[in-house]
Design an enzyme around this catalytic site. Structure first.
Site, short mmCIF file in Angstrom:
data_model
loop_
_atom_site.label_atom_id
_atom_site.label_comp_id
_atom_site.label_asym_id
_atom_site.label_seq_id
_atom_site.Cartn_x
_atom_site.Cartn_y
_atom_site.Cartn_z
N GLY A 83 72.43 -74.76 -29.29
CA GLY A 83 71.40 -73.99 -28.60
C GLY A 83 71.91 -73.24 -27.38
O GLY A 83 71.14 -72.59 -26.68
N SER A 84 73.21 -73.30 -27.10
CA SER A 84 73.71 -72.66 -25.88
C SER A 84 73.84 -71.15 -26.04
O SER A 84 74.30 -70.66 -27.06
CB SER A 84 75.08 -73.26 -25.51
OG SER A 84 75.97 -73.17 -26.60
N ASP A 85 73.39 -70.43 -25.03
CA ASP A 85 73.50 -68.97 -25.06
C ASP A 85 73.75 -68.48 -23.64
O ASP A 85 73.92 -69.27 -22.72
CB ASP A 85 72.25 -68.33 -25.70
CG ASP A 85 70.97 -68.64 -24.94
OD1 ASP A 85 70.95 -68.43 -23.72
OD2 ASP A 85 69.98 -69.09 -25.57
N TYR A 117 66.81 -79.64 -26.26
CA TYR A 117 65.62 -79.23 -27.04
C TYR A 117 64.52 -80.29 -26.89
O TYR A 117 64.74 -81.47 -27.14
CB TYR A 117 65.99 -79.08 -28.52
CG TYR A 117 66.64 -77.76 -28.86
CD1 TYR A 117 66.84 -76.77 -27.90
CD2 TYR A 117 67.04 -77.50 -30.17
CE1 TYR A 117 67.42 -75.56 -28.24
CE2 TYR A 117 67.62 -76.29 -30.51
CZ TYR A 117 67.81 -75.32 -29.55
OH TYR A 117 68.38 -74.12 -29.88
N LYS A 170 73.49 -64.65 -37.04
CA LYS A 170 73.25 -64.16 -35.67
C LYS A 170 74.17 -64.84 -34.68
O LYS A 170 74.32 -66.05 -34.69
CB LYS A 170 71.79 -64.41 -35.28
CG LYS A 170 71.40 -63.69 -34.00
CD LYS A 170 69.89 -63.70 -33.83
CE LYS A 170 69.40 -65.00 -33.28
NZ LYS A 170 67.94 -65.09 -33.27
N LYS A 188 75.39 -65.30 -30.58
CA LYS A 188 75.00 -65.17 -29.18
C LYS A 188 76.05 -64.34 -28.44
O LYS A 188 77.25 -64.49 -28.70
CB LYS A 188 74.87 -66.55 -28.54
CG LYS A 188 73.79 -67.41 -29.17
CD LYS A 188 72.41 -66.83 -28.91
CE LYS A 188 71.32 -67.68 -29.54
NZ LYS A 188 69.97 -67.19 -29.21
N ASP A 190 56.84 -66.33 -31.89
CA ASP A 190 57.23 -67.72 -31.75
C ASP A 190 55.98 -68.58 -31.94
O ASP A 190 54.89 -68.19 -31.51
CB ASP A 190 57.81 -67.92 -30.34
CG ASP A 190 58.24 -69.35 -30.07
OD1 ASP A 190 59.47 -69.60 -30.05
OD2 ASP A 190 57.37 -70.21 -29.84
N ALA A 245 63.02 -69.05 -34.37
CA ALA A 245 62.94 -70.47 -34.71
C ALA A 245 64.05 -71.31 -34.08
O ALA A 245 64.27 -72.43 -34.48
CB ALA A 245 62.94 -70.66 -36.22
N GLY A 246 64.75 -70.76 -33.09
CA GLY A 246 65.80 -71.53 -32.43
C GLY A 246 65.18 -72.54 -31.47
O GLY A 246 64.81 -72.19 -30.35
MG LIG Z 1 66.85 -65.35 -29.53
#
Ligand SMILES: [Mg+2]
Length: 432
Positions: A22-24, A32, A216, A218, A322, A350-351
């Site tokens: 989940g890191s961006d 989460y 996708k 990041k 979302d 949906a992340g």
């Molecule tokens: Mg996004």
């Protein structure tokens, strides 16, 4: 007459930051989390929902949900389906709580949490999964769910009704396609910014082998590193696999344009959240400047009124609603119908934890009863934490399989609710 007799909120957190899942660029270490709501009844069912957060503050979200959930204790189950439109409006119109937004942030997401738990109850009463429950409703009943306040300049009840009536004849055919083939998914699993090159390449290869045609990545922390990673993944997956990127809001408008031009040689399907989610005109400026590369956004767009303006301004080519950012299923129906009017495809975000499980229903409803099946819809998939859900997301041939079990998707297994409870569960106790 069976009623809602009470409720429970639970602060559930998964320590995802340790593995950098989940890191961006904006969120380097998310845990989460689910601000979790259980609506209790004197029947043998309970209504479950969650609001997704990424760690600290999940307790505030729980408190806000509790404040609103109190107002629906005593609701009769037999009238819920008829009352849900009005209840949804009442929850966002409580004027003292509305002051804290209006219609944005913690209290608005709390309203969504309550609305979604009520839908979970309705689905269980009618023994249908949410997508089917919504797809079986009359266009008139669906229009009744929509709060047209502040969007009637962009869509009127009559227009919404005509969009939904137009889709009605195709529902049976669309449902059959959904059950046969599911809904196309794309994957963000290889793309987290904290992953090493080796992990990224391995996961990208796995994604292609599993049949995903859109990946996708990041971006946004370092231009040099972005070029390196994107070129590496492009080389790994070849030219036939589509690649999107996601900056998670880190750029200013001019910076975004410059940065995107410097990475677009890898052929980007879309650029997601290039700047502040509140910057409607900034998004439109970026969209114009980077065409034919397209802009996608929506996971952090607070409500239908913001979406309205983005659609009017040409801020996006893909709308990424979302399940837990806005005021729940009701407001998302408003957004789906508005997007249909503007001809913008809805590709849900949906992340997070539980979001795949929840948004799939909304996309499936869209595919059956609103815009039908088309090649511009892809639903995000991230392969984390599904094992905790009573009805976990199922992917087959890189597509979401339509769930058939009654419910709205957010219900977490009871043991996981105990183990991941913050901070009394075994997972958190052992980390102290
Ligand atoms: Mg996004």
């Amino acid at each position: 007459m069976a009623k809602i007799t009470g409720f429970k909120t639970l602060d559930i957190r998964f320590p995802t930051s340790t593995e950098k899942h989940g890191s961006d660029a904006m969120n380097p270490d998310p845990d989460y989390s689910a601000a979790y709501l259980i609506l209790e009844t004197d029947s043998n069912i309970s209504g479950h929902s969650l609001v997704f957060t990424i760690g600290r503050g999940n307790d505030l979200q729980c408190n806000s949900i509790a404040q609103l959930a109190e107002t629906i204790v005593g609701e009769e189950l037999s009238t819920l389906e008829n009352r849900i439109g009005q209840i949804g409006k009442d929850l966002v119109r409580d004027s003292q709580i509305r002051w804290l937004g209006p219609e944005k942030g913690i209290p608005h997401m709390a309203a969504g949490g309550v609305v979604n738990a009520l839908w979970d109850l309705i689905c269980k009463i009618n023994k249908k999964p949410l997508w089917k429950q919504l797809s079986d409703m009359s266009p008139e009943a669906l229009v009744d769910l929509i709060d047209f306040r502040h969007i009637s300049d962009a869509i009127t009840p009559e227009e919404a009704l005509s969009i939904l009536k137009k889709g009605k004849d195709s529902r049976e055919k669309n449902e059959k396609i959904l059950l046969d083939k599911g809904l196309p998914a794309y994957t963000t699993t290889p793309g987290w910014l904290g992953y090493s090159d080796e992990t990224m390449i391995r996961l990208a290869k796995e994604a292609v082998a599993e049949g995903f045609t859109l990946i996708k990545m990041k971006v946004g922390r370092s231009l040099e590193n972005d070029i390196h990673r994107l070129e590496l993944v492009r080389k790994t997956v070849g030219d036939d696999v589509r690649m999107a990127c996601d900056a998670n809001q880190v750029w200013d408008v001019n910076e975004a344009i410059k940065w995107i031009k410097a990475i677009s040689h890898v052929n980007l399907f879309w650029v997601e959240e290039p700047t502040s989610p509140d910057d409607i005109l900034g998004h439109a400026t970026i969209a114009k400047a980077i065409a034919p590369t397209r802009v996608a956004t929506g996971e952090h767009v607070h409500n239908r009124i913001m979406f309205k303006q983005m659609l009017q301004a040409g801020s996006m080519s893909f709308l990424q609603l979302d399940a837990t950012r806005t005021a729940g299923v009701n407001e998302n129906i408003a957004i789906i119908v508005m997007a249909a009017k503007f001809g913008i495809p809805v590709c849900p975000h949906a992340g997070g934890v539980g979001l795949c499980e929840m948004v799939a229903h909304l996309a499936m409803f869209d595919s059956v009863a609103v815009t039908g099946h088309h090649d511009k819809r892809v639903v995000e998939f991230v392969d984390h934490l599904h094992e905790h859900f009573v009805i976990p997301t199922q992917i087959k041939n890189a597509s979401y399989v339509a769930p058939l079990t009654p419910g709205a998707g957010a219900e977490i297994k009871s043991q996981s609710l105990i183990d991941y409870n913050y901070a009394t569960g075994s997972v958190w106790k052992s980390r102290k």
